[in-house]
Every structure is written in structure tokens, then in C-alpha cells.
Design a protein around this motif. Structure first.
Motif, short mmCIF file in Angstrom:
data_model
loop_
_atom_site.label_atom_id
_atom_site.label_comp_id
_atom_site.label_asym_id
_atom_site.label_seq_id
_atom_site.Cartn_x
_atom_site.Cartn_y
_atom_site.Cartn_z
N ALA A 73 10.74 18.69 -2.54
CA ALA A 73 10.09 18.19 -1.33
C ALA A 73 9.45 16.83 -1.56
CB ALA A 73 9.05 19.20 -0.85
N LEU A 74 8.80 16.65 -2.70
CA LEU A 74 8.18 15.37 -3.01
C LEU A 74 9.24 14.27 -3.17
CD1 LEU A 74 5.40 16.41 -5.55
CD2 LEU A 74 5.09 15.72 -3.17
N GLY A 75 10.38 14.63 -3.73
CA GLY A 75 11.45 13.65 -3.90
C GLY A 75 11.98 13.13 -2.57
N VAL A 76 12.18 14.04 -1.62
CA VAL A 76 12.65 13.63 -0.29
C VAL A 76 11.59 12.76 0.40
CG1 VAL A 76 13.30 14.46 2.00
CG2 VAL A 76 14.15 15.64 -0.04
N LEU A 77 10.33 13.16 0.29
CA LEU A 77 9.24 12.38 0.88
C LEU A 77 9.20 10.97 0.30
CD1 LEU A 77 6.59 12.26 2.58
CD2 LEU A 77 5.40 13.06 0.54
N ALA A 78 9.35 10.87 -1.02
CA ALA A 78 9.29 9.56 -1.67
C ALA A 78 10.42 8.66 -1.19
CB ALA A 78 9.37 9.74 -3.19
N ALA A 79 11.63 9.20 -1.08
CA ALA A 79 12.76 8.37 -0.68
C ALA A 79 12.63 7.90 0.77
CB ALA A 79 14.06 9.15 -0.87
N VAL A 80 12.24 8.80 1.67
CA VAL A 80 12.21 8.45 3.09
C VAL A 80 11.05 7.50 3.40
CG1 VAL A 80 11.91 9.37 5.41
CG2 VAL A 80 13.37 10.58 3.78
N PHE A 122 0.83 -1.20 0.00
CA PHE A 122 0.00 0.00 0.00
C PHE A 122 0.87 1.25 0.00
CE2 PHE A 122 -1.92 3.50 2.25
CZ PHE A 122 -3.24 3.55 1.82
N ALA A 123 1.87 1.30 0.89
CA ALA A 123 2.71 2.48 1.02
C ALA A 123 3.56 2.72 -0.23
CB ALA A 123 3.60 2.36 2.25
N VAL A 124 4.10 1.64 -0.79
CA VAL A 124 4.92 1.78 -2.00
C VAL A 124 4.09 2.36 -3.15
CG1 VAL A 124 6.10 0.44 -3.80
CG2 VAL A 124 6.62 0.03 -1.39
N MET A 125 2.85 1.87 -3.28
CA MET A 125 2.00 2.38 -4.35
C MET A 125 1.48 3.79 -4.03
SD MET A 125 0.01 -0.97 -5.83
CE MET A 125 0.19 -2.21 -4.56
N PHE A 126 1.24 4.08 -2.77
CA PHE A 126 0.85 5.43 -2.36
C PHE A 126 1.93 6.42 -2.79
CE2 PHE A 126 1.26 8.95 0.54
CZ PHE A 126 -0.03 9.41 0.72
N VAL A 127 3.17 6.12 -2.47
CA VAL A 127 4.27 7.03 -2.77
C VAL A 127 4.52 7.11 -4.27
CG1 VAL A 127 6.75 7.39 -2.53
CG2 VAL A 127 5.38 6.80 -0.53
N VAL A 170 12.35 6.93 -7.71
CA VAL A 170 11.30 7.96 -7.70
C VAL A 170 11.82 9.23 -7.04
CG1 VAL A 170 9.05 8.60 -6.77
CG2 VAL A 170 9.36 6.36 -7.81
N GLY A 171 12.42 9.07 -5.86
CA GLY A 171 12.94 10.24 -5.15
C GLY A 171 14.01 10.96 -5.95
N LEU A 172 14.93 10.20 -6.54
CA LEU A 172 16.01 10.81 -7.31
C LEU A 172 15.47 11.53 -8.55
CD1 LEU A 172 19.08 11.16 -7.66
CD2 LEU A 172 19.10 8.99 -8.90
N SER A 220 13.62 18.94 -10.20
CA SER A 220 13.60 20.26 -9.58
C SER A 220 14.73 21.14 -10.08
CB SER A 220 13.67 20.12 -8.05
OG SER A 220 14.97 19.74 -7.62
N GLN A 221 15.77 20.53 -10.65
CA GLN A 221 16.93 21.29 -11.13
C GLN A 221 16.91 21.48 -12.65
OE1 GLN A 221 18.97 22.45 -8.63
NE2 GLN A 221 17.41 21.43 -7.37
N ALA A 222 15.87 21.00 -13.32
CA ALA A 222 15.84 21.03 -14.78
C ALA A 222 15.76 22.45 -15.32
CB ALA A 222 14.65 20.22 -15.29
N ARG A 223 16.42 22.68 -16.44
CA ARG A 223 16.42 23.99 -17.09
C ARG A 223 15.76 23.96 -18.46
NH1 ARG A 223 16.75 27.14 -12.89
NH2 ARG A 223 18.32 26.32 -11.44
N SER A 224 15.20 22.83 -18.83
CA SER A 224 14.49 22.71 -20.10
C SER A 224 13.46 21.60 -19.96
CB SER A 224 15.45 22.39 -21.24
OG SER A 224 16.00 21.09 -21.10
#
Length: 423
Positions: A183-190, A30-35, A99-101, A107-111
Motif C-alpha cells: 500500500a505504501l508503495g502505491v501511495l509513493a508512486a501515485v 515538500f510533497a517529494v520529501m513527504f513521500v 521508492v514505490g517499486l 512486500s514480496q520478500a522471502r528473506s
């Protein structure tokens, strides 16, 4: 000879565990699919900001989601067999890291091209590595309650769809879209990695059978019973199921990408429009949770075509709606039947082909959904760019679900006649 007050241990049944560990496996799935899916389905909340900042068309931005969707369904053909060999936990942990990465890099993309690769590959690889393995693991832990357990596990997708898009919208308004992705990336990883540790492949490793029953007299290293991959994929049942899933999936995820832009085009406030994805999530959670248990009683092979028919009917509501309440009705109804469809599909595969190679078989089946997801949302976006309307994509989605429902019903009827002729 034993006295009346003495328990004859030679005939006593092994004690049932008060708490069946399979429910922790369900919680992890459940948690893996939630994230994973929750982060994936925030994309609609970012669409307008990405379109504005990079000067892109709606079809071009939609390609990002289409790539991610293609990967997270298409990669099951590899992650399923790997999970059968290595265990679902390793794949689930790797998926949550991806997913987190991917979100952090986005978030750093320029294009838009960098978004395409960071989000598309990161989220796509992450969900693709984890989705089929955790689904397959849940199937092995249950028999009598398989539909309910599968529905409960995949309700993580529905709850993620309910919770994550409004969270993403709030983060975008508060921090901007770049820091929102971070923020979503950190949440996904943790959260994702932590909960993935609960996933286990087989109840026999804990001395249990499915549903907590005593294990049958099988060696702990023996493979679960079921068809080989070649036997399953070469069967008429699999061919029919694959065709139905392929046809249905051309429109399956169009609402997840385009419902919010559609609502904005029709004058719905942005704060209300993003809640429509939450309505899909509420309906999806209800469908996965309740329809899975109902299908256990009525027959999963008959329940699945009803899900496709229900999606077709709800899409008719979308075609006729332009205001918030009509769109909210569509979103909830679509979520119910979509959630039921996703919950029942892996359980039906387990019913038909057994658990020996369940991960590999589900993975191959989901390549059909991958193809439809690659084409459907992006084609809907380009259709809008050409016509300034979503009517054509909605009508195509309605027709696809009607055809899929017919195929699935024909398969159910054929299976019933085969059973009757055997007696």
C-alpha cells in the motif's frame, strides 16, 4: 512630454506577479520529501515484525535502514550534478518511481536479504535521486526568504515523519507488514510522481528573478552566479562544514530507527511507541518552518551550531528517560533542532557558494551524512545486541553533536572576524 495623468512606461517598474511561482516549486519539493522520507522513516514500525518473521537480530535488521540512508544521502553526489544538467523534475519523478517499486518488491520478500536489496536499494535510490535535486531547485527561486522557503520545503520530511509511521503501524495491524509495504508503495508512486511535476529548476525560465523580482539583465541561458565545484570543495569553509556534518551524522538518525524499540523495551505500549516518531515529526515540522525564518534574521551561520547544541541537549533527555512522557519530550525537542539543522544546511551552502553548481555542492556535502547514516543506526543496533542497552549509542550521539556545534561555531566566528577585518 507627458501629461500629469499619463504613466511614463519608460521608467515604470515591471509589475510584480501576485502569486510567485516559486511557492509551487516549494509545494512540489515538500510533497517529494513527504513521500520519500515519510516512507523511509516508517522503517521503525516494521522493525519488530521483520525481526520476528526472519529470526534476525536488531543490528541485522537495522542494516536495512543504514543501506537506504547511505544511498539517499550518498547519491546526491551524482543526482546533484545531473539535476544541474537535466533539471530537478526528471530526477524527482525517477526517484518517486524507485521508492514505490522498492516498497512493492519488499512486500514480496522471502528473506531479510531480499528486504535488504528491495527496500534498501529501492527507497535508497529513490530518495537519493530526488532529495538533493529538489533542495537545490528551491534555493534558486529565493534570496530574501531562502531560509523560510527551504524550511517550508524540507518540512515535508517532518510532516511525513508525523503522518507515515502511524499510518504504517495501522496498515501492519490491519493488513500485515507485506500488504502494508504494498500500500505504501502505491501511495509513493501515485502521489510522489504527481507532485514532482511541480518542481522547476530556475525562475528565469518563466521570466522571473528570485523572490518574484524582475530578472536581472542576464541571458536566459547564462549560469547563475557562484563558485565552481572545485572552488567550493577546496575551500576551508566546505572542509569545516563537511567535518561537522560527518561527526554529527553518526548519531543523527539513531532515534529514527531505535526510539520505538527502546520504548517497547521500557514497557511503552506499541500503539503509543510508534507515536513517538510522530512527535519527532511534529517537532521537525515546527523547527523547519519557524527556525528557518528566524535564522534569516539572526544569521544562518550562527543558527546552525545552535541546532547541533540543541540536539545534544535533547539526547541527554533521552538518556535519562524510560517512560512515555519523557520520551515524548525528547522526541519533540530533538525533532525541533533536527528539523532546523536540515532546513538551514542547504540555505547556508547557497549563501556561501552561490547557485551555479548548488546541486553538485550539496550532493558532495551530503556524502558526509551518508557515511554517518551507514554506520550510526546499525552500530547502535549491534551495540544493543551486545550490551542490551542503548546508553552507549546515545552518549556517542551526544558527544558527536557537541563536537559538531563547536566546529560550526568556530567557523561562524572566523567568518565574522574576516568581515570585520575587511573594513
Amino acid at each position: 512630454m507627458t501629461s500629469p495623468n499619463t504613466l511614463d512606461t519608460s521608467t515604470a517598474r515591471p509589475p510584480r506577479h501576485r502569486f510567485f511561482h516559486g511557492w509551487l516549486v516549494v509545494a512540489g519539493a515538500f510533497a517529494v520529501m513527504f513521500v520519500g522520507f515519510g516512507c523511509a522513516y516508517t522503517f521503525s514500525a516494521f522493525l519488530e515484525a521483520l525481526q520476528h518473521d526472519f529470526g534476525a537480530s536488531r543490528g541485522e535488521v537495522s542494516l536495512v535502514f543504514s543501506l537506504a540512508g547511505f544511498l539517499y544521502f550518498g547519491l546526491g553526489v551524482f543526482s546533484g550534478p545531473l539535476a544541474d544538467r537535466w533539471g530537478a523534475r526528471r530526477l524527482a519523478i525517477a526517484g518517486m518511481v524507485f521508492v514505490g517499486l522498492g516498497l512493492v518488491l519488499a512486500s514480496q520478500a522471502r528473506s531479510l536479504t531480499q528486504i535488504f536489496w528491495a527496500y534498501g536499494l529501492g527507497v535508497g535510490l529513490g530518495v537519493g535521486a530526488s532529495y538533493v535535486p529538489v533542495l537545490g531547485a528551491v534555493q534558486r527561486w529565493f534570496v530574501r526568504q531562502r531560509g523560510f522557503a527551504s524550511g517550508l520545503a524540507v518540512s515535508g520530511i517532518g510532516v511525513g515523519t508525523l503522518a507515515m509511521p502511524p499510518l504504517a503501524s495501522w496498515l501492519i495491524d490491519t493488513l500485515g507488514w507485506r500488504d502494508a509495504y504494498l500500500a505504501l508503495g502505491v501511495l509513493a508512486a501515485v502521489v510522489g510522481v504527481g507532485m514532482a511535476l511541480l518542481v522547476e529548476n530556475d525562475p528565469r525560465t518563466r521570466g522571473l528573478g528570485p523572490d518574484g523580482d524582475p530578472p536581472k539583465a542576464l541571458a536566459s541561458t547564462a549560469l547563475p552566479p557562484g563558485a565552481s565545484v572545485r572552488e567550493a570543495v577546496g575551500s576551508g569553509r566546505f572542509a569545516g562544514l563537511y567535518a561537522a556534518c560527518l561527526i554529527s551524522s553518526f548519531g543523527l538518525f539513531v532515534p529514527f530507527v531505535h526510539l520505538v524499540p527502546y520504548a517497547l523495551d521500557h514497557g511503552v505500549a506499541a500503539s503509543s511507541a510508534v507515536l513517538l516518531l510522530g512527535a519527532i515529526g511534529v517537532g521537525s515540522t515546527a523547527g523547519r518552518f519557524f527556525l528557518g525564518g528566524l535564522a534569516d534574521r539572526m544569521g544562518r551561520h550562527y543558527a546552525l551550531p545552535l541546532m547541533s547544541a540543541g540536539m545534544a541537549l535533547s539526547l541527554v533527555v533521552w538518556a535519562m528517560s524510560g517512560g512515555l512522557w519523557g520520551l515524548a519530550l525528547f522526541a519533540f525537542a530533538y525533532g525541533v533542532f533536527y528539523g532546523g539543522f536540515v532546513a538551514l544546511l542547504p540555505a547556508l551552502v547557497m549563501d556561501w557558494f552561490g547557485g551555479r553548481h548548488i546541486g553538485a555542492i550539496i550532493g558532495i556535502l551530503y556524502t558526509s551524512v551518508a557515511i554517518g547514516t551507514l554506520i550510526g543506526p546499525s552500530a547502535a543496533g549491534f551495540a544493543f545486541d551486545l550490551t542490551r542497552s542503548y546508553l552507549l549509542p546515545i552518549l556517542v550521539a551526544i558527544g558527536a553533536n557537541v563536537v559538531a556545534a563547536g566546529l560550526l561555531l568556530a567557523m561562524a566566528q572566523r567568518g565574522r572576524r574576516a568581515v570585520q577585518s575587511a573594513f
